[in-house]
Design a protein around this motif. Structure first.
Motif, PDB file in Angstrom:
ATOM      1  N   LEU A 148       0.858  -1.184   0.000  1.00 28.19           N
ATOM      2  CA  LEU A 148       0.000   0.000   0.000  1.00 28.19           C
ATOM      3  C   LEU A 148       0.896   1.237   0.000  1.00 28.19           C
ATOM      4  N   LEU A 149       0.656   2.176  -0.912  1.00 26.70           N
ATOM      5  CA  LEU A 149       1.529   3.331  -1.069  1.00 26.70           C
ATOM      6  C   LEU A 149       0.959   4.561  -0.375  1.00 26.70           C
ATOM      7  N   PHE A 150       1.784   5.176   0.457  1.00 22.08           N
ATOM      8  CA  PHE A 150       1.433   6.394   1.170  1.00 22.08           C
ATOM      9  C   PHE A 150       2.465   7.465   0.830  1.00 22.08           C
ATOM     10  N   ILE A 151       2.007   8.700   0.620  1.00 22.34           N
ATOM     11  CA  ILE A 151       2.922   9.807   0.415  1.00 22.34           C
ATOM     12  C   ILE A 151       2.691  10.860   1.503  1.00 22.34           C
ATOM     13  N   CYS A 152       3.702  11.683   1.740  1.00 20.45           N
ATOM     14  CA  CYS A 152       3.570  12.819   2.639  1.00 20.45           C
ATOM     15  C   CYS A 152       4.212  14.026   1.973  1.00 20.45           C
ATOM     16  N   LEU A 153       3.447  15.105   1.830  1.00 16.37           N
ATOM     17  CA  LEU A 153       3.925  16.314   1.163  1.00 16.37           C
ATOM     18  C   LEU A 153       4.800  17.174   2.063  1.00 16.37           C
ATOM     19  N   SER A 154       4.797  16.909   3.352  1.00 17.20           N
ATOM     20  CA  SER A 154       5.578  17.699   4.292  1.00 17.20           C
ATOM     21  C   SER A 154       7.063  17.340   4.209  1.00 17.20           C
ATOM     22  N   ASP A 155       7.904  18.321   4.506  1.00 15.02           N
ATOM     23  CA  ASP A 155       9.340  18.039   4.605  1.00 15.02           C
ATOM     24  C   ASP A 155       9.654  17.205   5.845  1.00 15.02           C
ATOM     25  N   ASP A 156       8.735  17.200   6.795  1.00 14.08           N
ATOM     26  CA  ASP A 156       8.949  16.512   8.075  1.00 14.08           C
ATOM     27  C   ASP A 156       7.753  15.583   8.336  1.00 14.08           C
ATOM     28  N   PRO A 157       7.703  14.428   7.676  1.00 15.29           N
ATOM     29  CA  PRO A 157       6.534  13.561   7.810  1.00 15.29           C
ATOM     30  C   PRO A 157       6.437  12.926   9.196  1.00 15.29           C
ATOM     31  N   PRO A 158       5.231  12.567   9.617  1.00 13.65           N
ATOM     32  CA  PRO A 158       5.075  11.933  10.932  1.00 13.65           C
ATOM     33  C   PRO A 158       5.930  10.677  11.050  1.00 13.65           C
ATOM     34  N   ALA A 159       6.672  10.594  12.154  1.00 14.18           N
ATOM     35  CA  ALA A 159       7.603   9.474  12.348  1.00 14.18           C
ATOM     36  C   ALA A 159       6.913   8.195  12.767  1.00 14.18           C
ATOM     37  N   ASP A 160       5.641   8.285  13.192  1.00 15.29           N
ATOM     38  CA  ASP A 160       4.992   7.078  13.715  1.00 15.29           C
ATOM     39  C   ASP A 160       4.460   6.163  12.621  1.00 15.29           C
ATOM     40  N   PHE A 161       4.744   6.478  11.345  1.00 13.53           N
ATOM     41  CA  PHE A 161       4.404   5.525  10.284  1.00 13.53           C
ATOM     42  C   PHE A 161       5.060   4.178  10.557  1.00 13.53           C
TER      43      PHE A 161
END
Length: 419
Positions: A148-161
C-alpha cells in the motif's frame, strides 16, 4: 490562506462538542477546506494507491492533491519513488495522464529530460555554468506498507508511520499485494465535503436501510449495535456473531494470520485501526453470493474462508482484504463540497478474466455500495448548508468510529494551526 480563517477556525475548534457532528463551516467553508489541504493532507501520510499501479520499470501514476501533483514511478531497479510533477525549468507539469509508461520523464514544454531516479539528464541551451545536478525533480516522501503506497507532502513527515507499519505488515503481507494486479478502478465524485465521506465510512448505522448488497456478506453487528433496542432473536444473532469473531479469530491467529482488533484511530498522529471479521453465509468473500470471486487465491492461501481483514487509516483510506481479492479506497478533496472517492480492486496477477474471475462479480458489491453512499453523502451536504443545521449526537453504540475520526481531525488541526 490560513490567516484568513485562523481566528474563527480556532473558535470552532475550541467549542467543538465531543460526541457530536462538527459545525456546518467544517463541511461548507472553502477557507476551511484550504486549511484541510494545507494541514491535514499536507502534513500526514496520505494513501494514494498500490505497488501494482506501477508494476514495471517506467510505469508512472499521477495523483493530484489540491494544487499539488505527484508522480509515482517504478525505477529501473524496481524501486518505487515519488516526485513533484513539476519541471525544474519553468514549472510545467511533466506527466498529464493518470497513468503512463515512459523511458525517461520528458517535459513537453522545453524537453528537459529526467531519468526514473529524478535526475536531470538533458537540458539544451543552458550554458557552460549550468549545473544539472542542482535541478533534479523534487522528491516526495513515499512509504510502502506491504504494497500500500502512502505519500507525505511535508518536509517533516510523521515518524509514527514505522509504528503502524510494524503492527500492520504481518496482517497485510500474507495477502501478497506485490503479486496482485489492479483489474478495475472507479473514480466517483461525491457531492459532499471529504469529511462527510469519511464519516459515512466509519459507521454502519445506515447499512441495513441503504446497502442491500453489502449486508449480504457483512454482519451489521460487526459495526456495533444497541443491546436495548433489539429483540430476543436479534440479541441471539448478535451473540452468535460475537462467538464467531472469537472462535474464527482464534483459528486464524493459530494459522499465523493476525486477526485481533487494534484501534489507534484517535491516539496517534498516523491514526489507524484493523480487525479481521467473519463473512456471513458461505463466509468466503465480499460478493453477492459470499463465495470467492476469483478461483486464484492470493499469496499462499489454500483456505478460502479467511473472513475480511479491514484496515482504516486517518485521514483518507479504508481497505478490505479477502482470500481472493482486495478492495482499497482513497478519499481526496476536490473542493469544499466535492470529493473524489477512488476505489481499486485487485486479484492475483495470474488470475485470468473469464476463467478465474468474472469482473462484475468481483466489483459488484462495492460498486453498488459506493453509489449508495454517494447519495447519502450528498444528502448530508445539503443539510449542512441549511440554516436549520446544528451538530447532532452520534450513537454511542454504532458511531464510535465517526467520533474518533472527528476527534483525530480536530486534534490535528489544533496541533498544527499557528499559535
Amino acid at each position: 490562506m490560513l490567516d484568513v480563517v485562523q481566528t474563527p477556525l480556532k473558535s470552532l475548534i475550541a467549542r467543538r462538542r465531543p460526541g457530536y457532528t462538527l459545525e456546518a463551516p467544517f463541511y461548507t467553508s472553502p477557507q476551511i477546506l484550504q486549511t484541510d489541504l494545507d494541514l491535514i493532507f499536507g502534513h500526514h501520510w496520505i494513501y494514494v494507491g498500490v505497488e501494482p499501479d506501477v508494476p514495471e520499470p517506467g510505469d508512472v501514476m499521477v495523483v493530484d492533491i489540491g494544487a499539488n501533483s505527484v508522480l509515482i514511478v517504478r525505477d529501473d531497479d524496481l524501486g518505487v519513488k515519488a516526485f513533484h510533477n513539476v519541471c525544474r525549468h519553468r514549472g510545467a507539469r511533466l506527466v498529464h495522464e493518470p497513468k503512463t509508461t515512459v523511458g525517461n520523464l520528458v517535459c513537453g514544454y522545453h524537453q528537459w529530460t529526467y531519468n526514473l531516479e529524478g535526475k536531470l539528464v538533458h537540458a539544451d541551451h543552458m550554458g557552460k555554468d549550468f549545473d544539472p545536478g542542482c535541478h533534479g525533480l523534487k522528491p516526495v516522501h513515499l512509504r510502502s506498507l506491504a504494497g500500500l503506497l502512502f505519500i507525505c507532502l511535508s518536509d517533516d513527515p510523521p515518524a509514527d508511520f514505522d509504528e503502524m507499519a510494524a503492527v500492520m505488515t504481518p496482517y497485510i503481507a500474507p495477502h501478497d499485494i506485490a503479486n496482485c494486479k489492479v483489474i478495475h478502478q472507479s473514480d466517483l465524485i461525491e457531492l459532499g465535503n471529504w469529511k462527510l465521506t469519511m464519516e459515512n465510512n466509519r459507521e454502519c448505522y445506515h447499512c441495513s436501510a441503504n446497502h442491500p448488497e453489502l449486508t449480504i456478506p457483512l454482519f451489521a453487528y460487526g459495526f456495533g449495535f444497541s443491546p436495548d433496542s433489539v429483540d430476543e432473536t436479534e440479541l441471539k444473532q448478535a451473540q452468535r456473531y460475537e462467538q464467531m469473531v472469537c472462535d474464527l479469530g482464534a483459528q486464524w491467529e493459530a494459522d499465523g494470520l493476525p486477526s485481533r482488533e487494534v484501534d489507534r484511530l484517535d491516539d496517534m498522529v498516523t491514526g489507524y485501526r484493523t480487525q479481521r471479521l467473519p463473512i456471513d453465509r458461505d463466509g468466503e468473500s465480499q460478493t453477492i453470493d459470499t463465495k470467492v470471486a476469483s478461483k486464484k487465491l492470493l499469496g499462499q492461501f489454500t483456505n478460502s474462508k479467511l473472513g475480511g481483514l479491514s484496515f482504516w487509516t486517518q485521514p483518507n483510506s479504508w481497505h478490505h482484504f479477502m482470500s481472493d481479492h482486495i478492495v482499497t479506497f482513497s478519499v481526496i478533496p476536490l473542493d469544499a463540497e466535492r470529493t473524489l472517492l477512488r476505489t481499486k480492486w485487485l486479484v492475483h496477477k495470474d488470475a485470468v478474466e473469464g476463467v478465474d474471475y468474472d469482473l462484475e462479480n468481483v466489483i459488484g458489491v462495492w460498486v453498488a455500495t459506493n453509489d449508495q453512499d454517494g447519495t447519502l453523502v450528498g444528502w448530508a451536504q445539503a443539510g449542512a448548508r441549511s440554516q436549520a443545521y446544528e451538530p447532532g449526537p452520534y450513537s454511542p453504540y454504532t458511531e464510535m468510529l465517526v467520533d474518533k475520526f472527528c476527534n483525530w481531525y480536530i486534534g490535528r488541526l489544533n496541533a498544527l494551526l499557528p499559535r
